[in-house]
Design a protein around this motif. Structure first.
Motif, short mmCIF file in Angstrom:
data_model
loop_
_atom_site.label_atom_id
_atom_site.label_comp_id
_atom_site.label_asym_id
_atom_site.label_seq_id
_atom_site.Cartn_x
_atom_site.Cartn_y
_atom_site.Cartn_z
N SER A 1 -25.29 21.35 27.17
CA SER A 1 -24.90 22.40 26.24
C SER A 1 -23.88 23.30 26.90
N LEU A 2 -22.91 23.73 26.15
CA LEU A 2 -21.93 24.67 26.68
C LEU A 2 -22.60 25.98 27.09
N LEU A 3 -23.76 26.29 26.52
CA LEU A 3 -24.48 27.50 26.88
C LEU A 3 -25.05 27.43 28.30
N SER A 4 -25.16 26.23 28.85
CA SER A 4 -25.71 26.11 30.20
C SER A 4 -24.62 26.05 31.27
N THR A 5 -23.37 26.18 30.90
CA THR A 5 -22.29 26.16 31.88
C THR A 5 -22.24 27.48 32.65
N SER A 6 -21.55 27.48 33.79
CA SER A 6 -21.47 28.70 34.60
C SER A 6 -20.73 29.80 33.85
N TRP A 7 -19.74 29.46 33.04
CA TRP A 7 -19.01 30.47 32.26
C TRP A 7 -19.99 31.23 31.37
N SER A 8 -20.84 30.51 30.68
CA SER A 8 -21.81 31.16 29.79
C SER A 8 -22.86 31.92 30.59
N ALA A 9 -23.31 31.34 31.69
CA ALA A 9 -24.34 31.99 32.50
C ALA A 9 -23.88 33.35 33.02
N GLU A 10 -22.59 33.48 33.31
CA GLU A 10 -22.06 34.75 33.81
C GLU A 10 -21.92 35.79 32.71
N ARG A 11 -21.86 35.41 31.46
CA ARG A 11 -21.57 36.32 30.37
C ARG A 11 -22.73 36.56 29.41
N LEU A 12 -23.69 35.64 29.36
CA LEU A 12 -24.77 35.73 28.38
C LEU A 12 -26.12 35.94 29.05
N ALA B 1 -32.39 11.96 18.98
CA ALA B 1 -33.01 11.38 20.17
C ALA B 1 -34.00 12.36 20.78
N THR B 2 -35.15 11.85 21.21
CA THR B 2 -36.14 12.70 21.85
C THR B 2 -35.77 13.00 23.31
N ASN B 3 -34.88 12.19 23.89
CA ASN B 3 -34.41 12.41 25.25
C ASN B 3 -33.06 13.12 25.20
N PRO B 4 -32.99 14.40 25.56
CA PRO B 4 -31.72 15.12 25.46
C PRO B 4 -30.67 14.63 26.46
N ASP B 5 -31.09 13.89 27.49
CA ASP B 5 -30.15 13.39 28.50
C ASP B 5 -29.70 11.95 28.26
N THR B 6 -29.94 11.43 27.09
CA THR B 6 -29.57 10.05 26.80
C THR B 6 -28.06 9.83 26.94
N ASP B 7 -27.69 8.62 27.33
CA ASP B 7 -26.27 8.28 27.40
C ASP B 7 -25.80 7.63 26.09
#
Length: 92
Positions: free
Chosen positions: A65-76, A30-36
């Motif tokens: 993406s799990l990379l955009s979660t707060s857990w990842s943001a604090e560590r990466l 899908a070209t729209n990453p936010d598609t339902d």
């Protein structure tokens, strides 16, 4: 020589799907990453593939993406588009 069916599908679904194929699979993203709806469709049969492009199943799982979660943001540290670095040494 380019595959005429691939060319037609790419042209018809250009605004909705990015389409490619292998020797055995048709693949659309899908070209729209936010598609339902399902963000990826794969089939070995082109007729089933097109039916699913027309009416994709509901999305399963997370929309982000799990990379955009707060857990990842604090560590990466993001070092590029889709590239992250963790300076934490491995646990031994």
């Amino acid at each position: 020589m380019q595959d005429p069916m691939l060319w037609l599908l790419r042209r018809h679904y250009a605004g909705t799907w990015t389409i490619r194929r292998t020797a055995h699979l048709w693949i659309a993203v899908a070209t729209n990453p936010d598609t339902d709806r399902a963000p990826t469709v794969m089939h070995d049969d082109v007729e089933k593939f097109v039916r699913e492009l027309e009416n994709p199943p509901p999305r399963v799982g997370r929309r982000i993406s799990l990379l955009s979660t707060s857990w990842s943001a604090e560590r990466l540290d993001q070092i590029g588009d889709g590239a992250y670095r963790d300076d934490t040494p491995p646990i031994t």
